[in-house]
Design an enzyme around this catalytic site. Structure first.
Site, PDB file in Angstrom:
ATOM      1  N   LYS A  53       0.838  -1.194   0.000  1.00 29.52           N
ATOM      2  CA  LYS A  53       0.000   0.000   0.000  1.00 29.52           C
ATOM      3  C   LYS A  53       0.877   1.248   0.000  1.00 29.52           C
ATOM      4  CE  LYS A  53      -4.043  -1.731   2.533  1.00 29.52           C
ATOM      5  NZ  LYS A  53      -5.027  -1.456   1.475  1.00 29.52           N
ATOM      6  N   ASP A  97      -2.973  -7.395  -1.854  1.00 26.39           N
ATOM      7  CA  ASP A  97      -3.707  -6.476  -0.969  1.00 26.39           C
ATOM      8  C   ASP A  97      -5.194  -6.839  -0.873  1.00 26.39           C
ATOM      9  OD1 ASP A  97      -4.069  -4.404   0.759  1.00 26.39           O
ATOM     10  OD2 ASP A  97      -3.987  -2.819  -0.753  1.00 26.39           O
ATOM     11  N   GLU A 156      -6.491  -9.304   0.513  1.00 20.41           N
ATOM     12  CA  GLU A 156      -6.212 -10.438   1.400  1.00 20.41           C
ATOM     13  C   GLU A 156      -7.394 -10.812   2.281  1.00 20.41           C
ATOM     14  OE1 GLU A 156      -5.680  -7.409   2.220  1.00 20.41           O
ATOM     15  OE2 GLU A 156      -6.479  -7.415   4.262  1.00 20.41           O
ATOM     16  N   ARG A 162     -10.539 -11.305   1.630  1.00 24.31           N
ATOM     17  CA  ARG A 162     -11.354 -12.398   1.079  1.00 24.31           C
ATOM     18  C   ARG A 162     -10.622 -13.728   1.164  1.00 24.31           C
ATOM     19  NH1 ARG A 162     -11.747  -9.029  -4.381  1.00 24.31           N
ATOM     20  NH2 ARG A 162     -11.309  -7.407  -2.851  1.00 24.31           N
TER      21      ARG A 162
END
Ligand code: BES
Ligand code: MN
Ligand code: ZN
Length: 494
Positions: free
Chosen positions: A278, A348, A350, A352
């Site tokens: 990020k 990113d 992650e 789910r």
């Protein structure tokens, strides 16, 4: 904070550090207000006549009291004809702010002045107790001088002429339990990522279980996850020094044969994005990425406090998402516990991945319904902002029940589509599913991804990326503990 319901026959002689009087605009003093006005040599009428207080909604005025009631606090309630739940919430806020910097540690609210029907009085007391409990929360863990809290620790409700005190007491108990649950969730989410790790959450669950005989805890460790084939969950913790934990809290308040309500929380204790790192700005806020898990803890706390006659399983899928030599890379393909393969196009996405294996795992409980709660997508914040939680469901009755619980508790959700049309976006050339769905409808494609793992039961997904915390001032909101607890109270017929 302690709440007490009591029938007080004579408001003028009742001993209290502060008598709280709700007053409507342009109405003659009556009941407790009239009695206290007489006992204080007409101080209330004088304040009204001077125009210092006109009972507008949101107004308050503290007056010196009598020998019995040391202070008199007037709370403006506006027009009696338009006093609805919105106005009742404002009343609670006004009361809190009027007492925040005062020295009274106890007060007595003369409820009859509001002229509510019993049902609305009950709602109002639940909200008031919850609000005062939640408003009194202060983050203390890592600050030397926490913000001062309100001195008030005991609120007596004079139920005379308003509501049966037995009903009032149960409403207050309910509100207080929800408030404590909200605070529990907010506090966990506020903790920094270097304290609140997956193993911290596991220890916290064990601690919570010690407070209730009906609650037991077990933790699935990485070794067992490997044996279960939880390749998706393990792919998230692969780049972290912290091992993932699947925390199982089992609350047995119902009959043995009763199917449980199952809550599943995303517990990413820090989300750096992994190899799909990020940007730096506001990355600290990703300590809140376990807000869904925090709300599961808070809700378990509330129902244990209330000893709800219901079976509830609370699951927390806890992991830290970090970049590392061992971390999952974009393009890697993992096999989930369901057997479905997933192409991790973006590390990113992650949430789910931790949730999908948890959703497969919970089928063993033969659930009445499964609700997952997750700070899942920035797209949900774009769609709904911070006021509404995004609600997705594969069954309409469950969706309606959750929407209703959100409305009643003023912890509102808004239903989003889960149409098959969106499924095309998460197709992969190399695996059964891709973990991202391209630019459009990001919160929907994330929910579509989860829906593949929730085929065998009634399921709803709550995206709290917007509603879970505030950015200014920074802090967790404790949502959606109020919604979830209301939903479970409704299922228990309470
Ligand atoms: N935890 C974030 C979602 C999030 C973002 C919550 C901002 C609150 C505020 C989640 O793990 C994430 O990073 N989602 C990505 C998904 C994308 C890569 C498909 C997102 O929303 O950008
Ligand atoms: Mn992420
Ligand atoms: Zn995340």
């Amino acid at each position: 904070m302690t709440f007490i319901a009591r029938d007080v026959t004579d408001a003028a002689t009742a001993a209290s550090q502060c008598a709280i009087l709700p007053l409507f605009q342009d109405t003659k003093l009556a009941g407790a207000a009239l009695k206290l006005d007489k006992a204080s040599s007409g101080s209330i009428k004088a304040a009204l006549a001077l125009g210092d207080f006109s009972a507008k909604s949101g107004e308050s005025l503290m007056l010196p009291g009598t020998n019995a009631a040391k202070r008199i606090l007037l709370i403006g309630c506006g027009d009696a004809k338009t006093f609805d739940r919105e106005a009742a919430r404002k009343f609670s806020r006004t009361l809190y702010h009027a007492l925040l910097n005062k020295q009274a540690s106890e007060a007595m609210l003369h409820l009859a002045g509001l002229g509510l029907k019993e049902n609305e009085a009950k709602w109002m007391l639940t909200y008031l107790a919850r609000h005062l409990t939640a408003a009194s929360y202060r983050y203390t863990e890592t600050v030397s001088k926490p913000r001062a809290a309100m001195k008030l620790t005991r609120l007596v409700i004079n139920t005379k002429g308003a509501i049966q005190s037995r009903l009032a007491a149960s409403a207050l108990r309910e509100g207080n339990a929800i408030g404590l649950g909200i605070n529990e969730a907010a506090n966990l989410a506020n903790l920094p990522g270097n304290i609140c790790t997956p193993s911290y959450l596991a220890r916290h669950a064990r601690k919570l279980a010690r407070s209730s005989a009906k609650l037991s805890v077990s933790v699935v460790e990485e070794k067992q996850m490997r044996a279960l084939g939880m390749g998706a969950l393990l792919s998230v913790s692969a780049g972290s020094e912290q091992s993932a934990k699947l925390i199982v809290m089992n609350y047995k308040g119902g009959k043995t044969a009763d199917k449980p309500q199952v809550l599943v929380g995303k517990g990413v204790t820090f989300d750096s994005g992994g190899i799909s790192l990020k940007p730096g700005a506001k990355m600290d806020e990703m300590k809140f990425d376990m807000g869904g898990a925090a709300s599961v803890f808070g809700t378990m706390r509330a129902i244990a406090e209330l000893a709800l006659p219901l079976n509830v399983v609370g699951i927390v899928a806890a992991a830290e998402n970090m970049p590392d030599g061992k971390a999952t890379k974009p393009g890697d393909i993992v096999t989930s516990m369901s057997g479905k393969t997933i192409e991790v196009l973006n590390t990113d996405a992650e949430g789910r991945l931790v949730l999908c294996d948890a959703l497969t795992y919970v089928a063993r409980f033969k659930p009445a319904a499964v609700i997952d709660i997750a700070t899942l997508t920035g797209a949900c914040v774009v769609a709904l902002g911070s006021h509404a939680t995004g609600l997705f469901a594969n069954e309409d009755v469950l969706a309606e029940q959750l929407l209703a619980a959100g409305t009643d508790s003023h912890d509102r959700a808004w239903r989003m589509p889960l149409w098959d049309d969106y499924q095309a976006q998460i197709k992969s050339n190399f695996a059964d599913l891709a973990n991202i769905g391209g630019p459009g409808g990001g919160s929907i494609t994330a929910a579509c991804f989860l829906s593949h793992f929730a085929r065998d039961y009634n399921w709803a997904h709550l995206d709290i990326a917007g509603s879970g915390w505030n950015s200014a001032p920074k802090g967790a909101t404790g949502r959606p503990v109020a919604l979830l607890t209301r939903y479970l109270l409704d299922r228990a017929g309470q």
